[in-house]
Scaffold this motif. Structure first.
Motif, PDB file in Angstrom:
ATOM      1  N   LEU A   1       0.828  -1.207   0.000  1.00 24.67           N
ATOM      2  CA  LEU A   1       0.000   0.000   0.000  1.00 24.67           C
ATOM      3  C   LEU A   1       0.861   1.255   0.000  1.00 24.67           C
ATOM      4  O   LEU A   1       0.488   2.283  -0.574  1.00 24.67           O
ATOM      5  CB  LEU A   1      -0.938  -0.001   1.210  1.00 24.67           C
ATOM      6  N   GLY A   2       2.029   1.172   0.656  1.00 22.04           N
ATOM      7  CA  GLY A   2       2.935   2.316   0.681  1.00 22.04           C
ATOM      8  C   GLY A   2       3.514   2.619  -0.686  1.00 22.04           C
ATOM      9  O   GLY A   2       3.731   3.783  -1.043  1.00 22.04           O
ATOM     10  N   ARG A   3       3.764   1.569  -1.459  1.00 23.67           N
ATOM     11  CA  ARG A   3       4.305   1.771  -2.805  1.00 23.67           C
ATOM     12  C   ARG A   3       3.238   2.277  -3.769  1.00 23.67           C
ATOM     13  O   ARG A   3       3.544   2.993  -4.716  1.00 23.67           O
ATOM     14  CB  ARG A   3       4.906   0.460  -3.333  1.00 23.67           C
ATOM     15  N   GLU A   4       2.002   1.859  -3.537  1.00 28.22           N
ATOM     16  CA  GLU A   4       0.905   2.294  -4.398  1.00 28.22           C
ATOM     17  C   GLU A   4       0.290   3.565  -3.825  1.00 28.22           C
ATOM     18  O   GLU A   4      -0.703   3.530  -3.102  1.00 28.22           O
ATOM     19  CB  GLU A   4      -0.151   1.186  -4.505  1.00 28.22           C
ATOM     20  N   ARG A   5       0.893   4.681  -4.112  1.00 32.35           N
ATOM     21  CA  ARG A   5       0.431   5.943  -3.539  1.00 32.35           C
ATOM     22  C   ARG A   5      -1.016   6.227  -3.976  1.00 32.35           C
ATOM     23  O   ARG A   5      -1.373   6.111  -5.122  1.00 32.35           O
ATOM     24  CB  ARG A   5       1.321   7.108  -3.974  1.00 32.35           C
ATOM     25  N   GLY A   6      -1.817   6.613  -3.020  1.00 28.71           N
ATOM     26  CA  GLY A   6      -3.209   6.930  -3.310  1.00 28.71           C
ATOM     27  C   GLY A   6      -4.165   5.788  -3.054  1.00 28.71           C
ATOM     28  O   GLY A   6      -5.364   6.013  -2.936  1.00 28.71           O
ATOM     29  N   VAL A   7      -3.660   4.544  -2.945  1.00 29.91           N
ATOM     30  CA  VAL A   7      -4.555   3.404  -2.731  1.00 29.91           C
ATOM     31  C   VAL A   7      -5.191   3.474  -1.351  1.00 29.91           C
ATOM     32  O   VAL A   7      -6.406   3.316  -1.193  1.00 29.91           O
ATOM     33  CB  VAL A   7      -3.796   2.074  -2.910  1.00 29.91           C
ATOM     34  N   ALA A   8      -4.357   3.717  -0.331  1.00 26.93           N
ATOM     35  CA  ALA A   8      -4.890   3.795   1.037  1.00 26.93           C
ATOM     36  C   ALA A   8      -5.892   4.939   1.160  1.00 26.93           C
ATOM     37  O   ALA A   8      -6.952   4.795   1.785  1.00 26.93           O
ATOM     38  CB  ALA A   8      -3.749   3.974   2.027  1.00 26.93           C
ATOM     39  N   GLU A   9      -5.550   6.089   0.543  1.00 32.33           N
ATOM     40  CA  GLU A   9      -6.466   7.226   0.588  1.00 32.33           C
ATOM     41  C   GLU A   9      -7.788   6.903  -0.096  1.00 32.33           C
ATOM     42  O   GLU A   9      -8.854   7.301   0.353  1.00 32.33           O
ATOM     43  CB  GLU A   9      -5.815   8.444  -0.085  1.00 32.33           C
ATOM     44  N   LYS A  10      -7.720   6.151  -1.189  1.00 34.08           N
ATOM     45  CA  LYS A  10      -8.941   5.784  -1.908  1.00 34.08           C
ATOM     46  C   LYS A  10      -9.811   4.859  -1.065  1.00 34.08           C
ATOM     47  O   LYS A  10     -11.044   4.975  -1.059  1.00 34.08           O
ATOM     48  CB  LYS A  10      -8.573   5.089  -3.219  1.00 34.08           C
ATOM     49  N   ILE A  11      -9.186   3.935  -0.317  1.00 33.69           N
ATOM     50  CA  ILE A  11      -9.940   3.029   0.552  1.00 33.69           C
ATOM     51  C   ILE A  11     -10.646   3.821   1.648  1.00 33.69           C
ATOM     52  O   ILE A  11     -11.838   3.639   1.909  1.00 33.69           O
ATOM     53  CB  ILE A  11      -8.999   1.981   1.179  1.00 33.69           C
ATOM     54  N   VAL A  12      -9.909   4.729   2.311  1.00 31.48           N
ATOM     55  CA  VAL A  12     -10.490   5.530   3.389  1.00 31.48           C
ATOM     56  C   VAL A  12     -11.588   6.439   2.852  1.00 31.48           C
ATOM     57  O   VAL A  12     -12.652   6.576   3.453  1.00 31.48           O
ATOM     58  CB  VAL A  12      -9.395   6.365   4.083  1.00 31.48           C
ATOM     59  N   ARG A  13     -11.346   7.049   1.681  1.00 32.61           N
ATOM     60  CA  ARG A  13     -12.333   7.948   1.105  1.00 32.61           C
ATOM     61  C   ARG A  13     -13.619   7.200   0.761  1.00 32.61           C
ATOM     62  O   ARG A  13     -14.725   7.689   0.994  1.00 32.61           O
ATOM     63  CB  ARG A  13     -11.745   8.610  -0.150  1.00 32.61           C
ATOM     64  N   GLY A  14     -13.471   5.987   0.210  1.00 31.72           N
ATOM     65  CA  GLY A  14     -14.652   5.197  -0.112  1.00 31.72           C
ATOM     66  C   GLY A  14     -15.430   4.806   1.128  1.00 31.72           C
ATOM     67  O   GLY A  14     -16.658   4.832   1.152  1.00 31.72           O
ATOM     68  N   TYR A  15     -14.692   4.453   2.204  1.00 33.50           N
ATOM     69  CA  TYR A  15     -15.364   4.069   3.450  1.00 33.50           C
ATOM     70  C   TYR A  15     -16.096   5.264   4.052  1.00 33.50           C
ATOM     71  O   TYR A  15     -17.238   5.157   4.499  1.00 33.50           O
ATOM     72  CB  TYR A  15     -14.340   3.527   4.440  1.00 33.50           C
ATOM     73  N   LEU A  16     -15.425   6.420   4.079  1.00 29.56           N
ATOM     74  CA  LEU A  16     -16.062   7.612   4.635  1.00 29.56           C
ATOM     75  C   LEU A  16     -17.295   8.007   3.845  1.00 29.56           C
ATOM     76  O   LEU A  16     -18.292   8.462   4.402  1.00 29.56           O
ATOM     77  CB  LEU A  16     -15.063   8.766   4.665  1.00 29.56           C
ATOM     78  N   SER A  17     -17.231   7.814   2.535  1.00 26.78           N
ATOM     79  CA  SER A  17     -18.367   8.159   1.689  1.00 26.78           C
ATOM     80  C   SER A  17     -19.589   7.319   2.024  1.00 26.78           C
ATOM     81  O   SER A  17     -20.714   7.805   2.032  1.00 26.78           O
ATOM     82  CB  SER A  17     -17.989   7.979   0.215  1.00 26.78           C
ATOM     83  N   GLU A  18     -19.364   6.030   2.349  1.00 32.02           N
ATOM     84  CA  GLU A  18     -20.474   5.128   2.658  1.00 32.02           C
ATOM     85  C   GLU A  18     -20.949   5.263   4.096  1.00 32.02           C
ATOM     86  O   GLU A  18     -22.119   5.082   4.394  1.00 32.02           O
ATOM     87  CB  GLU A  18     -20.062   3.682   2.382  1.00 32.02           C
ATOM     88  N   GLN A  19     -20.012   5.582   5.009  1.00 34.89           N
ATOM     89  CA  GLN A  19     -20.344   5.559   6.434  1.00 34.89           C
ATOM     90  C   GLN A  19     -20.358   6.947   7.061  1.00 34.89           C
ATOM     91  O   GLN A  19     -20.228   7.088   8.263  1.00 34.89           O
ATOM     92  CB  GLN A  19     -19.321   4.681   7.169  1.00 34.89           C
ATOM     93  N   ARG A  20     -20.506   7.978   6.247  1.00 33.29           N
ATOM     94  CA  ARG A  20     -20.351   9.345   6.743  1.00 33.29           C
ATOM     95  C   ARG A  20     -21.292   9.672   7.893  1.00 33.29           C
ATOM     96  O   ARG A  20     -20.890  10.222   8.923  1.00 33.29           O
ATOM     97  CB  ARG A  20     -20.571  10.323   5.593  1.00 33.29           C
ATOM     98  N   THR A  21     -22.559   9.357   7.740  1.00 35.44           N
ATOM     99  CA  THR A  21     -23.534   9.703   8.781  1.00 35.44           C
ATOM    100  C   THR A  21     -23.219   8.996  10.089  1.00 35.44           C
ATOM    101  O   THR A  21     -23.221   9.604  11.164  1.00 35.44           O
ATOM    102  CB  THR A  21     -24.954   9.332   8.322  1.00 35.44           C
ATOM    103  N   LYS A  22     -22.918   7.702  10.015  1.00 35.54           N
ATOM    104  CA  LYS A  22     -22.613   6.924  11.226  1.00 35.54           C
ATOM    105  C   LYS A  22     -21.371   7.448  11.922  1.00 35.54           C
ATOM    106  O   LYS A  22     -21.327   7.599  13.142  1.00 35.54           O
ATOM    107  CB  LYS A  22     -22.432   5.453  10.851  1.00 35.54           C
TER     108      LYS A  22
END
Length: 354
Positions: free
Chosen positions: A170-191
């Protein structure tokens, strides 16, 4: 405690296991078991005296967590199989078969205990103490009881190395971790917003994970988050959850990512030993959901607690399939506590016998 793996020698078992068997164990637990097995230890003296006083008794060793791991290896040291090596051409003992469970063991003469007495170990919350070959060999000698999400039964040096390997990818693939967190926040924002609102959290700190809000001021971000998490809010944000097509796209992406990461999870691992049984309730495990959905407590007048929840004991045919990857759940710590095992086993015995 030394967590490295060590190749172990079992003279009393090699004839039954075969010349080419490679048995490896948790080094720290193995050396602890060797100290307890020695005739000079206090444990050995007490056990030897008890066996001498009660000639009609066998020996049952038990323990929880670290004690269960050491107890399993101590039982292995003090035992020997009661059968010869299988005849050439006979079906091999393979992962997933129950053939090993038919094997019988007795106390060995190597350390000087009373011989030819039955011996068995029951390990609760069993840690990863043996490699796959030794785990399967211990069937019929060791019974490991594991709560569904007990993280200790998944944790070994190999599992930790897998986490490091994944982190490196994940460290070598820059942006992958951010994309995972962003997708999770998008789905779980209200909670997430409802939970963080209790701590007077500055919601603008989460703005970096949402590219659509990058231009908003801190005050606007706080206002929007508080508005979305308000109980009186009846409107849905267009970004609160992905559209079905977007969600399907994201699921495909996640699946592809998981496959890539699992390709790097190839470190050697240890597993719980012997016959492994899973303690599970509906909602904890797929097997429990399949076989326990219609079971109801006998006495519904009692307060609903762990003893009122259906509990099943399910055999695990292949430890390498179930215990290869660490499981991170909200119950991973609670499921390891001795009190949790006691409550679930009590419910199993007194309420739901399967």
């Amino acid at each position: 405690m030394i967590c490295e793996y060590e190749t172990v020698q079992l003279p009393a078992h090699m004839h039954a296991a075969g010349k080419h068997a490679e048995f490896r164990a948790h080094s720290g637990m193995w050396h602890s078991a060797l100290l307890l097995a020695d005739s000079s230890s206090e444990v050995f003296k007490e056990v030897a005296e008890a066996l001498r006083l009660y000639p009609e008794y066998g020996l049952v060793i038990t323990g929880h967590s670290l004690g269960g791991g050491v107890a399993s290896l101590l039982t292995l040291l003090w035992s020997e199989p009661l059968f010869d090596c299988p005849e050439p051409g006979s079906p091999p003992r393979t992962p997933g078969s129950l053939q090993g469970s038919l094997r019988q063991f007795a106390i060995a003469e190597r350390f000087g205990l009373v011989t030819q007495r039955p011996i068995h170990c029951f390990s609760f919350g069993s840690p990863c103490s043996t490699n796959a070959a030794l785990s399967y060999y211990c069937r019929g000698l060791v019974t490991s009881i594991v709560n569904t999400d007990d993280f200790v039964s998944f944790l070994s040096v190999g599992a930790c190395m897998d986490i490091l390997n994944i982190s490196a990818v994940l460290g070598r693939e820059r942006g992958v971790a951010e994309k995972i967190v962003r997708g999770y926040l998008s789905e779980q924002r209200t909670k997430i917003g409802k939970k963080l609102s209790w701590f007077d959290f500055d919601f603008s700190r989460l703005r970096a994970y949402d590219h659509d809000e990058s231009a908003e001021s801190d005050e606007e971000a706080n206002t929007k988050w508080n508005y979305k998490t308000s109980k009186s809010n009846k409107r849905k944000s267009s970004r609160e959850s992905p559209e079905p097509s977007d969600k399907s796209e994201m699921d495909d992406w996640h699946l592809s990512l998981v496959k890539t990461l699992r390709a790097n999870m190839d470190s050697e691992k240890l597993y719980p030993p012997g016959d492994v049984f899973i303690l599970a309730s509906p909602g904890d495990d797929e097997v429990a959901d399949k076989y326990l959905p219609e079971l109801k407590p006998k006495d519904t007048s009692k307060p609903k607690d762990d003893e009122q929840v259906p509990v099943g004991l399910f055999y695990c045919p292949d430890v390498t399939e179930r215990f290869t990857e660490l499981r991170f759940t909200r119950n991973m710590i609670v499921h390891h506590l001795p009190s949790t095992y006691e409550r679930k086993l009590s419910a199993l015995v007194h309420e739901f016998i399967l």
